[in-house]
Motif scaffolding. Structure first.
Motif, mmCIF file in Angstrom:
data_model
loop_
_atom_site.group_PDB
_atom_site.id
_atom_site.type_symbol
_atom_site.label_atom_id
_atom_site.label_comp_id
_atom_site.label_asym_id
_atom_site.label_seq_id
_atom_site.Cartn_x
_atom_site.Cartn_y
_atom_site.Cartn_z
ATOM 1 N N THR A 221 17.600 -16.993 46.567
ATOM 2 C CA THR A 221 18.138 -17.464 45.293
ATOM 3 C C THR A 221 19.025 -18.685 45.465
ATOM 4 O O THR A 221 19.164 -19.498 44.538
ATOM 5 C CB THR A 221 18.925 -16.330 44.612
ATOM 6 N N ILE A 222 19.638 -18.832 46.628
ATOM 7 C CA ILE A 222 20.531 -19.971 46.870
ATOM 8 C C ILE A 222 19.799 -21.291 46.643
ATOM 9 O O ILE A 222 20.357 -22.255 46.100
ATOM 10 C CB ILE A 222 21.096 -19.900 48.301
ATOM 11 N N ILE A 223 18.534 -21.355 47.015
ATOM 12 C CA ILE A 223 17.801 -22.624 46.998
ATOM 13 C C ILE A 223 17.495 -23.083 45.584
ATOM 14 O O ILE A 223 17.562 -24.282 45.282
ATOM 15 C CB ILE A 223 16.498 -22.488 47.804
ATOM 16 N N SER A 224 17.141 -22.160 44.697
ATOM 17 C CA SER A 224 16.718 -22.563 43.361
ATOM 18 C C SER A 224 17.817 -23.323 42.624
ATOM 19 O O SER A 224 17.521 -24.178 41.788
ATOM 20 C CB SER A 224 16.300 -21.328 42.554
ATOM 21 N N GLY A 225 19.078 -23.045 42.918
ATOM 22 C CA GLY A 225 20.162 -23.753 42.245
ATOM 23 C C GLY A 225 20.245 -25.213 42.626
ATOM 24 O O GLY A 225 20.474 -26.087 41.772
ATOM 25 N N SER A 226 20.041 -25.539 43.907
ATOM 26 C CA SER A 226 20.157 -26.936 44.336
ATOM 27 C C SER A 226 18.988 -27.784 43.866
ATOM 28 O O SER A 226 19.083 -29.018 43.840
ATOM 29 C CB SER A 226 20.239 -26.994 45.870
ATOM 30 N N MET A 227 17.860 -27.160 43.486
ATOM 31 C CA MET A 227 16.666 -27.891 43.059
ATOM 32 C C MET A 227 16.398 -27.718 41.570
ATOM 33 O O MET A 227 15.287 -27.981 41.094
ATOM 34 C CB MET A 227 15.463 -27.415 43.873
ATOM 35 N N ALA A 228 17.416 -27.296 40.838
ATOM 36 C CA ALA A 228 17.243 -26.978 39.427
ATOM 37 C C ALA A 228 16.946 -28.218 38.595
ATOM 38 O O ALA A 228 17.332 -29.338 38.936
ATOM 39 C CB ALA A 228 18.501 -26.291 38.898
ATOM 40 N N GLU A 229 16.218 -28.021 37.501
ATOM 41 C CA GLU A 229 15.941 -28.984 36.425
ATOM 42 C C GLU A 229 14.895 -30.041 36.768
ATOM 43 O O GLU A 229 14.593 -30.870 35.918
ATOM 44 C CB GLU A 229 17.226 -29.687 35.957
ATOM 45 N N ARG A 230 14.321 -30.018 37.953
ATOM 46 C CA ARG A 230 13.276 -31.010 38.239
ATOM 47 C C ARG A 230 12.219 -30.504 39.204
ATOM 48 O O ARG A 230 11.249 -31.191 39.491
ATOM 49 C CB ARG A 230 13.874 -32.314 38.754
ATOM 50 N N CYS A 231 12.353 -29.295 39.728
ATOM 51 C CA CYS A 231 11.366 -28.766 40.664
ATOM 52 C C CYS A 231 10.197 -28.158 39.900
ATOM 53 O O CYS A 231 10.382 -27.415 38.927
ATOM 54 C CB CYS A 231 12.003 -27.709 41.560
ATOM 55 N N ALA A 232 8.977 -28.465 40.339
ATOM 56 C CA ALA A 232 7.788 -27.919 39.701
ATOM 57 C C ALA A 232 7.715 -26.417 39.921
ATOM 58 O O ALA A 232 8.121 -25.901 40.962
ATOM 59 C CB ALA A 232 6.542 -28.604 40.247
ATOM 60 N N PHE A 233 7.151 -25.729 38.931
ATOM 61 C CA PHE A 233 7.112 -24.275 38.999
ATOM 62 C C PHE A 233 6.200 -23.784 40.120
ATOM 63 O O PHE A 233 6.516 -22.815 40.802
ATOM 64 C CB PHE A 233 6.640 -23.714 37.652
ATOM 65 N N ASN A 234 5.072 -24.444 40.330
ATOM 66 C CA ASN A 234 4.174 -24.045 41.417
ATOM 67 C C ASN A 234 4.847 -24.209 42.777
ATOM 68 O O ASN A 234 4.653 -23.388 43.681
ATOM 69 C CB ASN A 234 2.883 -24.855 41.362
ATOM 70 N N ALA A 235 5.625 -25.280 42.920
ATOM 71 C CA ALA A 235 6.350 -25.482 44.170
ATOM 72 C C ALA A 235 7.380 -24.378 44.385
ATOM 73 O O ALA A 235 7.584 -23.899 45.514
ATOM 74 C CB ALA A 235 7.027 -26.849 44.169
ATOM 75 N N TYR A 236 8.016 -23.971 43.291
ATOM 76 C CA TYR A 236 8.973 -22.873 43.402
ATOM 77 C C TYR A 236 8.296 -21.602 43.898
ATOM 78 O O TYR A 236 8.830 -20.891 44.765
ATOM 79 C CB TYR A 236 9.643 -22.610 42.058
ATOM 80 N N LEU A 237 7.125 -21.280 43.357
ATOM 81 C CA LEU A 237 6.414 -20.074 43.774
ATOM 82 C C LEU A 237 6.123 -20.097 45.267
ATOM 83 O O LEU A 237 6.191 -19.073 45.952
ATOM 84 C CB LEU A 237 5.115 -19.932 42.990
ATOM 85 N N ILE A 238 5.816 -21.277 45.784
ATOM 86 C CA ILE A 238 5.498 -21.399 47.205
ATOM 87 C C ILE A 238 6.740 -21.226 48.064
ATOM 88 O O ILE A 238 6.758 -20.438 49.015
ATOM 89 C CB ILE A 238 4.824 -22.755 47.487
ATOM 90 N N TYR A 239 7.811 -21.942 47.730
ATOM 91 C CA TYR A 239 8.962 -21.913 48.637
ATOM 92 C C TYR A 239 9.706 -20.584 48.590
ATOM 93 O O TYR A 239 10.250 -20.134 49.595
ATOM 94 C CB TYR A 239 9.898 -23.104 48.407
#
Length: 623
Positions: A221-239
């Motif tokens: 969960t720590i990572i999603s905060g630093s990449m918020a508001e511009r990261c693609a959803f598919n990329a999120y699913l992968i990482y």
């Protein structure tokens, strides 16, 4: 009674012997009296003998009974002493793996019933402890959800909440299939090799699996905060899958598994300053660097982009404070053995002291002129300072003294503030300060435990723990940073890492999910029809923008609303697109980017199809 007997003897002699002389009668009476006295004496002697014999018999019986009681008591005490020794041996054989190995090994080939019952009781207590504290730690996810929702702009609230929820769902499946086996599946010093998809995992270890799972979701969960508001959803699913399945589990195997290469050395990290927070913080830094900043954050017209809700962020603060107490206290992973309760109390106590010191330090420093900015009492900065203090104390919360906890928290808050100030100068955009809190606090925590633990460097002890903690920190940075560099770099080269600029400007809640966190239609209510002064046709400036009459935004007529600098203008059932804008690109049949006649973006306007009507959007021009 004796006188009556003599009188009866005299009468009987005279009656029975009438021919005897008086002298003969007297003689016979004398003999009779003497015999009577002898008989009486014998009777008294016999009675005394009976009394003495009875007394001696009772005494003998008492002595015999006491002897039997003593023998039985001694035998009972011997058996009790044996059982206690057996229990002592079994407890001594218990190996607590840095607070994470919960198995109880009973010694002896033929354990007594008492030992077996105590064994069962201990296992049940430890299992219950892991489940209860795992549930308490799970509440951290609620805090992270509030934190990220309040720290982003309202147009991306639904998007970030969905990612927080999927951290649990995807993390649960990934950790079940691959993560836990790599972390605690036996194996070698690098990774585990058993329990794939829980195959071969006994029911007794399920509570331990759950406890480790909730910790794994914290790291991702720590990572999603630093990449918020511009990261693609598919990329999120992968990482998030890779972090939960590979990156974090391997690090936890090094440090918390019995056979891990750092565990077998002098590396010390009780609550996860390095294992959890440094791993997640480094991944967050790499992700933010490769992804790049949000549009409008830096550059000639760049400015700080604030979140939309301080109250939501405040809720997350208190929830995280609560969850961290369970996180650090629960790292003992056992409650049934001597010293467990004291260790848990000490960990919780030191966490409170460190968090308080970190929050106060940041509040005062940020208020001073040392930060080179306007002097203010910042609630959000003090809150992040307290979180940095808790991250810093995690590694040694069970082995430091209260004054040391205060120092660790104060320095941890200062480290957070320094990184918070440095990252924008390096053009790194971290909307939630995840890097400053977790990476900064985690690094300092690994150093602090070596300095301030009882017998540490401050007390004249060896630097062996410091050496191995530095080695462990470098290994974590290399592993987490290296894998994330390859993963995020590949996603960027493939064009999968970031959303299109138009979507970033408009926000992902409507375009990506069709579920705005704050629907515009819900803001428009009839009680605000009088918010426009009809005589002067001017808006009542005392009302906030969302409390305005529908006519003011042109929602009931054909006039095109002018873009308002700094915010989006939405309206439904739109009139035809203005003639000076023409559609040139269609993306996923959901949006169209409009350019003016000079083919430059003057008004980034587009239409979104939602159900049976169109939603038109005009935004402030981009730099």
């Amino acid at each position: 009674m004796a006188g009556d007997g003599k009188q009866m003897t005299k009468l009987n002699l005279e009656r029975d012997s009438p021919n005897l002389s008086r002298a003969q009668l007297d003689y016979m009476r004398l003999v009779e009296n003497q015999n009577l006295e002898r008989v009486q004496k014998l009777a008294r002697l016999r009675r005394n003998n009976i009394i003495v014999g009875s007394s001696l018999g009772l005494a003998a019986l008492s002595i015999y009974g006491y002897a039997i009681y003593s023998v039985k008591q001694e035998k009972f005490l011997d058996e009790l002493d044996y059982n206690l020794r057996d229990l002592e041996v079994s407890l001594a054989a218990t190996n607590m793996d840095a607070g994470h190995n919960v198995s109880l090994l009973m010694s002896g080939e033929n354990p007594t019933p008492m030992s077996r019952e105590l064994d069962i009781l201990q296992k049940d207590l430890d299992t219950l402890f892991l489940i209860v504290f795992g549930i308490l730690i799970f509440i951290l996810q609620t805090g992270f959800a509030f934190l990220e929702a309040g720290s982003v702009r309202s147009k991306n609230t639904t998007n970030i909440l969905l990612k927080n929820m999927l951290d649990v769902f995807i993390g649960g499946i990934a950790y079940w299939l691959v993560g836990f086996p790599l972390a605690f599946g036996g194996g070698n010093s690098f990774s585990g090799t058993e329990y794939w998809a829980s195959y071969g995992l006994s029911d007794e270890h399920l509570a331990f699996w759950f406890f480790q799972f909730v910790i794994a979701t914290t790291a991702s969960t720590i990572i999603s905060g630093s990449m918020a508001e511009r990261c693609a959803f598919n990329a999120y699913l992968i990482y998030t899958t890779v972090l939960s399945a590979v990156v974090y589990p391997v690090v936890s195997h090094w440090t918390w598994s019995d056979v891990g290469w750092l565990k077998t050395q002098h590396y010390q990290d009780f609550g996860g300053s390095g294992v959890v927070h440094l791993t997640g913080g480094v991944a967050a830094l790499v992700g933010a660097l490769i992804l790049g900043p949000r549009i409008g954050r830096f550059g000639p017209k760049g400015k700080e982009i604030r979140g939309h809700s301080v109250p939501l962020a405040a809720l997350r603060g208190f929830i995280l404070l609560f969850g961290f107490l369970a996180f650090n206290g629960g790292s003992q992973a056992s409650i049934s053995h001597e010293g467990d309760a004291v260790a848990i109390a000490k960990a919780v106590f030191n966490t409170v002291i460190s968090a308080s010191s970190g929050g106060i330090a940041v509040l005062l420093v940020y208020r001073s002129v040392l930060c080179g900015r306007e002097s203010t009492w910042s609630f959000l900065m003090a809150l992040n300072g307290s979180l940095a203090g808790m991250v810093s104390i995690s590694a040694g919360c069970n082995v430091v003294r209260p004054w040391s906890a205060s120092v660790i928290g104060t320095v941890g808050g200062s480290v957070f503030l320094a990184i918070h100030t440095l990252l924008p100068k390096l053009k790194v955009d971290d909307p939630l300060d995840a890097v400053a809190v977790h990476m900064g606090g985690g690094l300092w925590g690994l150093v602090a435990v070596a300095l301030f633990q009882d017998g540490g460097i401050v007390y004249g002890g060896s630097a062996e723990v410091l050496d191995w903690n530095i080695v462990g920190a470098l290994a974590i940075v290399a592993w987490s940073g290296g894998l994330c560099l390859v993963m995020f770099g590949s996603l960027r080269l493939l064009g999968l890492l970031r959303v299109p600029p138009e979507m970033e400007i408009a926000g992902m809640d409507i375009l990506k999910h069709g579920e705005p966190a704050y629907p515009a239609d819900a803001w428009l209510e009839s009680q605000y029809d009088g918010s426009v002064n009809t005589q002067e046709n001017k808006r009542n400036s005392n009302l906030p923008p969302n409390m305005s009459a529908p006519e003011e935004f042109g929602l009931t007529n054909s006039q095109d609303p002018a873009p308002v600098p700094g915010r989006l203008v939405y309206w439904s059932h739109a009139e035809p697109v203005p003639s000076h804008l023409s559609p040139v690109v269609s993306l996923n049949n959901h949006e169209a980017n409009y350019l003016n006649s000079n083919n430059s973006v003057s008004e980034a306007g587009f239409t979104v199809r939602l159900g049976d009507h169109d939603l038109r959007v005009l935004v402030e021009p981009r730099d």
